[in-house]
Design a protein around this motif. Sequence first.
Motif, short mmCIF file in Angstrom:
data_model
loop_
_atom_site.label_atom_id
_atom_site.label_comp_id
_atom_site.label_asym_id
_atom_site.label_seq_id
_atom_site.Cartn_x
_atom_site.Cartn_y
_atom_site.Cartn_z
N GLN A 38 3.43 38.06 9.52
CA GLN A 38 2.52 37.34 9.37
C GLN A 38 2.78 35.52 9.16
OE1 GLN A 38 -0.42 38.55 6.53
NE2 GLN A 38 0.45 40.80 7.08
N PHE A 39 4.31 36.00 8.74
CA PHE A 39 4.84 34.44 8.62
C PHE A 39 4.63 33.65 9.70
CE2 PHE A 39 6.87 37.59 4.93
CZ PHE A 39 6.52 36.70 3.57
N GLY A 40 5.23 34.53 10.70
CA GLY A 40 5.21 33.28 12.03
C GLY A 40 6.28 32.60 13.12
N ASP A 41 7.71 33.18 12.25
CA ASP A 41 8.84 32.58 12.53
C ASP A 41 9.76 34.15 12.18
OD1 ASP A 41 8.86 32.13 9.64
OD2 ASP A 41 9.77 29.95 10.25
N ILE A 42 9.87 35.50 11.69
CA ILE A 42 10.24 36.20 11.83
C ILE A 42 9.72 37.58 12.27
CG2 ILE A 42 10.91 38.09 9.31
CD1 ILE A 42 10.25 35.81 7.74
N PRO A 43 10.64 37.84 13.14
CA PRO A 43 10.84 39.11 13.78
C PRO A 43 10.53 39.95 12.93
CG PRO A 43 12.26 37.87 15.19
CD PRO A 43 11.56 37.05 13.45
N VAL A 44 10.08 41.38 13.63
CA VAL A 44 10.22 42.51 12.60
C VAL A 44 10.35 44.06 13.58
CG1 VAL A 44 8.78 44.05 11.13
CG2 VAL A 44 8.78 41.47 10.55
N PRO A 45 10.87 45.12 13.74
CA PRO A 45 10.94 45.57 14.98
C PRO A 45 9.88 46.50 14.79
CG PRO A 45 12.93 45.84 12.57
CD PRO A 45 12.07 44.64 12.43
N GLY A 46 9.15 47.53 15.74
CA GLY A 46 7.94 48.10 16.45
C GLY A 46 7.90 49.01 15.61
N GLU A 47 9.25 49.73 15.28
CA GLU A 47 9.20 51.19 14.75
C GLU A 47 8.91 50.73 13.37
OE1 GLU A 47 12.85 50.68 17.45
OE2 GLU A 47 11.82 49.61 15.75
N LEU A 48 7.77 49.75 12.35
CA LEU A 48 7.81 49.46 10.87
C LEU A 48 6.28 49.16 11.03
CD1 LEU A 48 10.66 46.60 10.02
CD2 LEU A 48 11.03 50.15 9.59
N ILE A 68 5.67 41.12 1.94
CA ILE A 68 5.15 41.81 2.98
C ILE A 68 6.25 43.02 2.75
CG2 ILE A 68 4.32 42.65 5.43
CD1 ILE A 68 3.84 39.24 6.01
N VAL A 69 5.51 44.37 2.89
CA VAL A 69 6.63 45.14 2.91
C VAL A 69 6.00 46.34 4.11
CG1 VAL A 69 6.96 46.82 1.37
CG2 VAL A 69 6.31 45.44 0.36
N TYR A 70 7.43 46.76 4.44
CA TYR A 70 6.99 47.13 5.57
C TYR A 70 7.86 49.13 5.43
CZ TYR A 70 6.06 43.41 8.01
OH TYR A 70 5.41 42.40 8.71
N THR A 71 7.43 50.35 6.31
CA THR A 71 8.36 50.89 6.21
C THR A 71 8.31 52.17 7.31
OG1 THR A 71 8.66 53.09 5.61
CG2 THR A 71 6.74 52.36 5.31
N GLY A 72 8.99 52.60 7.73
CA GLY A 72 9.47 53.00 9.03
C GLY A 72 10.81 53.74 9.52
N ARG A 73 10.62 54.89 10.06
CA ARG A 73 11.98 55.71 9.62
C ARG A 73 12.90 54.40 11.04
NH1 ARG A 73 10.72 61.38 9.61
NH2 ARG A 73 12.29 61.67 10.88
N VAL A 74 13.80 54.06 10.46
CA VAL A 74 14.62 53.03 11.59
C VAL A 74 16.35 53.28 10.36
CG1 VAL A 74 15.44 51.56 11.83
CG2 VAL A 74 12.85 52.41 12.36
N LEU A 75 17.40 53.57 10.60
CA LEU A 75 18.47 53.16 9.65
C LEU A 75 18.88 51.68 9.57
CD1 LEU A 75 20.96 54.88 12.44
CD2 LEU A 75 19.97 56.05 10.55
N LYS A 76 19.33 52.19 7.83
CA LYS A 76 19.00 51.13 7.05
C LYS A 76 19.70 49.93 7.74
CE LYS A 76 22.26 50.48 3.77
NZ LYS A 76 22.62 50.28 2.53
N THR A 77 20.90 50.04 8.72
CA THR A 77 22.62 49.63 9.26
C THR A 77 21.74 48.71 10.70
OG1 THR A 77 23.63 51.06 10.34
CG2 THR A 77 24.72 50.71 8.42
N SER A 78 20.78 49.15 11.43
CA SER A 78 20.55 49.48 12.13
C SER A 78 19.28 47.58 11.95
CB SER A 78 19.83 50.37 13.11
OG SER A 78 20.12 51.20 13.71
N LEU A 79 18.70 48.18 10.91
CA LEU A 79 17.95 47.36 10.08
C LEU A 79 18.20 45.02 10.10
CD1 LEU A 79 15.09 48.81 8.20
CD2 LEU A 79 14.33 48.16 10.67
N GLU A 80 19.78 45.93 9.54
CA GLU A 80 20.48 44.91 9.36
C GLU A 80 20.74 43.53 10.17
OE1 GLU A 80 24.79 43.87 6.54
OE2 GLU A 80 23.97 45.40 6.98
N ILE A 81 21.49 44.51 11.13
CA ILE A 81 22.00 44.10 12.12
C ILE A 81 20.59 42.94 12.90
CG2 ILE A 81 23.05 44.13 15.06
CD1 ILE A 81 24.47 47.07 13.66
N PHE A 82 19.77 44.38 13.37
CA PHE A 82 18.56 44.01 13.82
C PHE A 82 17.70 41.91 13.64
CE2 PHE A 82 13.79 42.52 13.77
CZ PHE A 82 12.80 42.56 14.98
N PHE A 83 18.12 41.67 12.09
CA PHE A 83 17.20 41.37 11.50
C PHE A 83 18.33 39.47 11.54
CE2 PHE A 83 14.59 43.69 9.16
CZ PHE A 83 13.12 42.75 9.64
#
Length: 150
Positions: A38-48, A68-83
Amino acid sequence: MASCVARVEPVDRRAAYLRSRQVQKEERFLEVRPFLSQFGDIPVPGELYEVAEHTLMMETRGEKTGLIVYTGRVLKTSLEIFFRAELKKKEWVLVTAFVTEPSTILMFNKKSRWCVIVLDARGSATDVRIGVSQDLGLAPRLLGHGMQRQ
């Protein structure tokens, strides 16, 4: 004695089996794409997915701020690399990162805005909290710019 007889249509079991396998294959290789928060310029993985009861958004100075709070079955390290990679593409600058167990904190800056992303591993799921705020004139002091030497 009366009996009920119903005509049964022949079923092609092999065709039904192959159709179900094809659907499973298509679902397994389905590419999940990121979406913009919703911030407009921050992408979020589709699994969340968003946890609406923990999300707080408001608009100040024409910009959206909040948490904004999200949750999902994604590894923390994968999310860190993504962001790290995706926010860099959107011109956010990584200011600092703290990596601990079970949490990782990433802090980004972009012009007059700040973004803090907290990743919390919770079993097989990871909770993601994304907070965005206006600068309020603190960035030069926090980043060490504009300080006078004595």
